[in-house]
Design an enzyme around this catalytic site. Structure first.
Site, short mmCIF file in Angstrom:
data_model
loop_
_atom_site.label_atom_id
_atom_site.label_comp_id
_atom_site.label_asym_id
_atom_site.label_seq_id
_atom_site.Cartn_x
_atom_site.Cartn_y
_atom_site.Cartn_z
N ILE A 1 0.84 -1.20 0.00
CA ILE A 1 0.00 0.00 0.00
C ILE A 1 0.87 1.25 0.00
O ILE A 1 0.58 2.22 -0.70
CB ILE A 1 -1.00 -0.01 1.18
CG1 ILE A 1 -2.03 -1.11 0.97
CG2 ILE A 1 -1.68 1.35 1.33
CD1 ILE A 1 -2.98 -1.30 2.13
N CYS A 2 1.96 1.21 0.74
CA CYS A 2 2.86 2.36 0.80
C CYS A 2 3.44 2.68 -0.57
O CYS A 2 3.53 3.84 -0.96
CB CYS A 2 3.99 2.09 1.79
SG CYS A 2 3.44 1.66 3.45
#
Length: 176
Positions: free
Chosen positions: A42-43
């Site tokens: 997600i980062c």
């Protein structure tokens, strides 16, 4: 809330450089988003590239700088920025986790071999180093098996910045 006062360790031109919380934040309005880790899905796929894309819009709302902070060392943060093609967002290594611990955002991620990391969040910090707004993902707890990403998005930060601007303008009108 006042930001925790810690030392950050950067690599600049092959040398170690120590900067304090005051060095990074005082005198500048900042957006900082904290992520669980460099190179994580997600980062890397959403949060960091999203803030890079929103950077110019964020600065238009009276912000001087945008920081991405993770409990990773300077080498990892630099490699991640290079891998992602990041040119605007500044990477802040919190290798010892001192800032994250001071924010009360540290969580155990030992269930996936990460040790202690930051819970995902975003903040708007004023020139005095005080948090004006924070978008903290719900459910902060050790060894979470989910990874929420709803409250710390660039869109939420932009909305908060717009809201703060309206409130400031309304307060000025009320004082006249």
């Amino acid at each position: 809330m006042q930001l925790p006062q810690v030392d950050f360790f950067f690599r600049e031109d092959g040398e170690w450089v120590t900067k304090t919380t005051s060095d990074l934040f005082l005198g500048k309005r900042s957006v900082v988003f904290c992520v669980p880790g460099a190179f994580t899905p997600i980062c890397s796929e959403k949060q960091l590239p999203g803030f890079e894309a929103a950077y110019d819009d964020i600065l238009k709302l009276e912000v001087d700088q945008v920081y991405c902070l993770a409990v990773n060392d300077a080498f990892v943060m630099d490699a991640w920025a290079k891998d992602q093609g990041i040119e605007k967002v500044q990477m802040v290594p919190d290798g010892n986790g001192a800032f994250t611990i001071g924010l009360k955002a540290a969580v155990a991620k030992t269930n996936v071999g990460f040790g202690t990391r930051s819970w995902r969040l975003a903040m708007i910090v004023n020139e005095a180093g005080n948090v004006e707004w924070a978008g903290i993902e719900e459910g902060q707890r050790p060894n979470a098996t989910d990874d929420p990403y709803e409250q710390s998005t660039p869109e939420k930060v932009l909305g908060a910045l717009r809201g703060l601007k309206v409130a400031t303008e309304a307060a000025k009108l009320a004082d006249e």
